[in-house]
Write a protein that holds these residues in place. Sequence first.
Motif, PDB file in Angstrom:
ATOM      1  N   THR A 134      48.178  30.821   5.558  1.00 24.85           N
ATOM      2  CA  THR A 134      47.938  31.502   6.824  1.00 24.85           C
ATOM      3  C   THR A 134      47.671  32.979   6.607  1.00 24.85           C
ATOM      4  O   THR A 134      47.796  33.491   5.498  1.00 24.85           O
ATOM      5  CB  THR A 134      49.160  31.380   7.754  1.00 24.85           C
ATOM      6  OG1 THR A 134      50.322  31.728   7.005  1.00 24.85           O
ATOM      7  CG2 THR A 134      49.295  29.990   8.313  1.00 24.85           C
ATOM      8  N   GLU A 135      47.307  33.645   7.719  1.00 26.22           N
ATOM      9  CA  GLU A 135      47.260  35.098   7.703  1.00 26.22           C
ATOM     10  C   GLU A 135      47.780  35.584   9.049  1.00 26.22           C
ATOM     11  O   GLU A 135      47.929  34.804   9.982  1.00 26.22           O
ATOM     12  CB  GLU A 135      45.825  35.591   7.468  1.00 26.22           C
ATOM     13  CG  GLU A 135      44.845  35.136   8.525  1.00 26.22           C
ATOM     14  CD  GLU A 135      43.454  35.722   8.304  1.00 26.22           C
ATOM     15  OE1 GLU A 135      43.343  36.692   7.539  1.00 26.22           O
ATOM     16  OE2 GLU A 135      42.505  35.206   8.902  1.00 26.22           O
ATOM     17  N   GLY A 136      48.075  36.877   9.127  1.00 27.14           N
ATOM     18  CA  GLY A 136      48.559  37.410  10.396  1.00 27.14           C
ATOM     19  C   GLY A 136      49.961  37.962  10.270  1.00 27.14           C
ATOM     20  O   GLY A 136      50.455  38.190   9.167  1.00 27.14           O
ATOM     21  N   THR A 157      54.182  32.515  15.839  1.00 28.42           N
ATOM     22  CA  THR A 157      53.129  32.036  16.734  1.00 28.42           C
ATOM     23  C   THR A 157      51.808  32.754  16.504  1.00 28.42           C
ATOM     24  O   THR A 157      50.762  32.298  16.924  1.00 28.42           O
ATOM     25  CB  THR A 157      53.535  32.248  18.205  1.00 28.42           C
ATOM     26  OG1 THR A 157      53.927  33.614  18.359  1.00 28.42           O
ATOM     27  CG2 THR A 157      54.675  31.336  18.609  1.00 28.42           C
ATOM     28  N   GLU A 158      51.871  33.889  15.822  1.00 30.88           N
ATOM     29  CA  GLU A 158      50.636  34.651  15.605  1.00 30.88           C
ATOM     30  C   GLU A 158      49.943  34.303  14.300  1.00 30.88           C
ATOM     31  O   GLU A 158      48.957  34.929  13.931  1.00 30.88           O
ATOM     32  CB  GLU A 158      50.937  36.152  15.632  1.00 30.88           C
ATOM     33  CG  GLU A 158      50.920  36.744  17.020  1.00 30.88           C
ATOM     34  CD  GLU A 158      51.244  38.215  16.978  1.00 30.88           C
ATOM     35  OE1 GLU A 158      50.795  38.892  16.030  1.00 30.88           O
ATOM     36  OE2 GLU A 158      51.965  38.682  17.877  1.00 30.88           O
ATOM     37  N   LEU A 159      50.470  33.299  13.596  1.00 39.58           N
ATOM     38  CA  LEU A 159      49.865  32.951  12.320  1.00 39.58           C
ATOM     39  C   LEU A 159      48.605  32.125  12.537  1.00 39.58           C
ATOM     40  O   LEU A 159      48.543  31.266  13.418  1.00 39.58           O
ATOM     41  CB  LEU A 159      50.860  32.138  11.474  1.00 39.58           C
ATOM     42  CG  LEU A 159      52.061  32.908  10.936  1.00 39.58           C
ATOM     43  CD1 LEU A 159      52.994  31.952  10.217  1.00 39.58           C
ATOM     44  CD2 LEU A 159      51.621  34.009  10.000  1.00 39.58           C
ATOM     45  N   ARG A 160      47.566  32.413  11.761  1.00 42.79           N
ATOM     46  CA  ARG A 160      46.342  31.615  11.825  1.00 42.79           C
ATOM     47  C   ARG A 160      46.073  31.008  10.463  1.00 42.79           C
ATOM     48  O   ARG A 160      46.389  31.601   9.431  1.00 42.79           O
ATOM     49  CB  ARG A 160      45.163  32.517  12.208  1.00 42.79           C
ATOM     50  CG  ARG A 160      45.021  32.756  13.699  1.00 42.79           C
ATOM     51  CD  ARG A 160      44.167  33.966  13.962  1.00 42.79           C
ATOM     52  NE  ARG A 160      44.880  35.203  13.636  1.00 42.79           N
ATOM     53  CZ  ARG A 160      44.486  36.118  12.769  1.00 42.79           C
ATOM     54  NH1 ARG A 160      43.395  35.951  12.099  1.00 42.79           N
ATOM     55  NH2 ARG A 160      45.187  37.203  12.516  1.00 42.79           N
ATOM     56  N   PHE A 161      45.462  29.817  10.477  1.00 41.41           N
ATOM     57  CA  PHE A 161      45.138  29.178   9.209  1.00 41.41           C
ATOM     58  C   PHE A 161      44.132  30.027   8.435  1.00 41.41           C
ATOM     59  O   PHE A 161      43.189  30.577   9.006  1.00 41.41           O
ATOM     60  CB  PHE A 161      44.540  27.784   9.450  1.00 41.41           C
ATOM     61  CG  PHE A 161      44.067  27.130   8.186  1.00 41.41           C
ATOM     62  CD1 PHE A 161      44.962  26.517   7.332  1.00 41.41           C
ATOM     63  CD2 PHE A 161      42.723  27.174   7.824  1.00 41.41           C
ATOM     64  CE1 PHE A 161      44.534  25.933   6.150  1.00 41.41           C
ATOM     65  CE2 PHE A 161      42.291  26.589   6.637  1.00 41.41           C
ATOM     66  CZ  PHE A 161      43.195  25.967   5.807  1.00 41.41           C
ATOM     67  N   SER A 162      44.357  30.131   7.138  1.00 39.91           N
ATOM     68  CA  SER A 162      43.444  30.927   6.315  1.00 39.91           C
ATOM     69  C   SER A 162      43.683  30.587   4.848  1.00 39.91           C
ATOM     70  O   SER A 162      44.799  30.275   4.441  1.00 39.91           O
ATOM     71  CB  SER A 162      43.720  32.406   6.544  1.00 39.91           C
ATOM     72  OG  SER A 162      43.314  33.155   5.426  1.00 39.91           O
TER      73      SER A 162
END
Lengths: 282, 259
Positions: free
Chosen positions: A32-34, A40-45
């Motif tokens: 993830t990133e963020g 809850t603010e993590l995005r797949f990356s």
Amino acid sequence: MKRMKLLAYPYSVWMAIFIVVPLFLVLLYSFTEGNIHNLTELRFSTKGYERVLEPLYLKVIMNSFVLAAISTLCCLVLGYPVAMIVSKANPKVRGMLVMFLIVPMWMNFLLRTYAWMSILSPNGFLNRVLELVGLPRLEIMPGKTAVLLGMIYNFLPFMILPIYTVLSKIDKSVIEAANDLGANKIKTFMRVILPLSIPGVVSGITMVFLPAVSTFVISGLLGGGKTPLIGDLIEQQFMWEGNWHFGSSLSIILMVMILISMAIMSRLDRNGQQEDKNPVKM
Amino acid sequence: MKKAVVRIYMGLIFLFLYAPIITLIAFSFNKSKSRGQWGGFTLDWYAELFKDRLITEALYYTILIAVLATLISTIVGTISAIGIHYMRGFSKNLVLNINNLPVLNPDIVTGVALMTLFISAGMKLGFVTMLIAHVLFCIPYVILAVLPKLRQLNRHIAEAAMDLGATPGYALRKVILPEIRPGIVSGALMAFTLSIDDFVISFFTAGNEVSNLSILIYSMAKRGVKPSINALSTLMFVTVVILLLIINKKSEKGEELLL
């Protein structure tokens, strides 16, 4: 008696919280990133892993792998004869020798590594002695050679002890039988002793390679930041850079590397006896 | 001839193993503060040791954590090992494999994973988190030391005790525990050793306010370690060696105990 197994339940919950969840978190952060402080603010990356593939970092990973492999090999070459000599000594001397092999581990390993800094440094003890004898000075610290030496120094006992344990358990009559059947010393060693000692060699290799490939103390102190290893990178990301995503990706890569090496080792071990299933220290 | 080669080889190996230790001990008596020079004999560092608050505090935490972690992990580990022993099939394998993870995983991964958990859960890194971490990596070793003893145990003994009217708890205390005591003792010894010597996992879980000796030494190492640390480790080292010699003398089993 069946109810006895209930005793293991509290520990199972503990393991779930403190062993399984943390590893999942590392896996999660690696993909993830963020903002790390808000799940809850993590995005797949896959940025973390992409960064691992940059030449700069690939080189560091290769370095750790190669240095750990070389130090493991050196420990094996230096340690096997020691294990053999100790196992052949008479029982009274044997106990003392084993004790003297263990005693150094009772001094804090950071301090022992630090002591090598004083011995190897340009104005250190070793160079004084070399100068006195009239030999050229050794400028190995900070650098790769010093890191290698530190690894061999710190992990040599981990190679000697498991091999010694296996060697001392070999049935003497097997060796006598080989001699009676006309095998000379070299042949007895190659065909009888060596194959029987493989389980010890395998656990020795695991016990040296594992800490060597993941160390950051030895490279930090003896390498002077010139030869960063994967452990240094992980420490940097978690303690100073605050980039948990990249740090987690590196940790996962390290775990995978170790899993692969252990799979190879257990395959080697399959030919030997499967006695030593637990790679527990000693 | 062959004997001479063997002697020289072993001599060199032991020289290699003991060179840094001799250096440390020598420097603990060194008047000069720099580590390259010999400035004459002194006992000042030993006196200074007990005045240095950083060092005494680190020593206090090291010992406190080691004692607490050993106590907790020995009790929990033994109880859990008994439970695991009576588990069967898939669940037993699962529990054993997860239990092995902290043993097999590199310390640095265990360290950062725990740090991630603590911070994500909003816990402040400090004494408690460090203690949890130490208990965590000690328990698996206790379990791995106790389980083999349980396997050697004749299972009918406990059943016989209960047939004769013992409650399960009584059978556990009076029949099973005495039989597995050697495993418990070696597990506890291992836990203590690991805890007192640990650096990597403590480093990631201790935070800024607490530190044990290893963390203190690491933070000093790059600038130069205070000679009083050398004095302290000399004292600790000598204590351990004397203890080992006594144990070795007292029993032929000395070697077994150490391994």
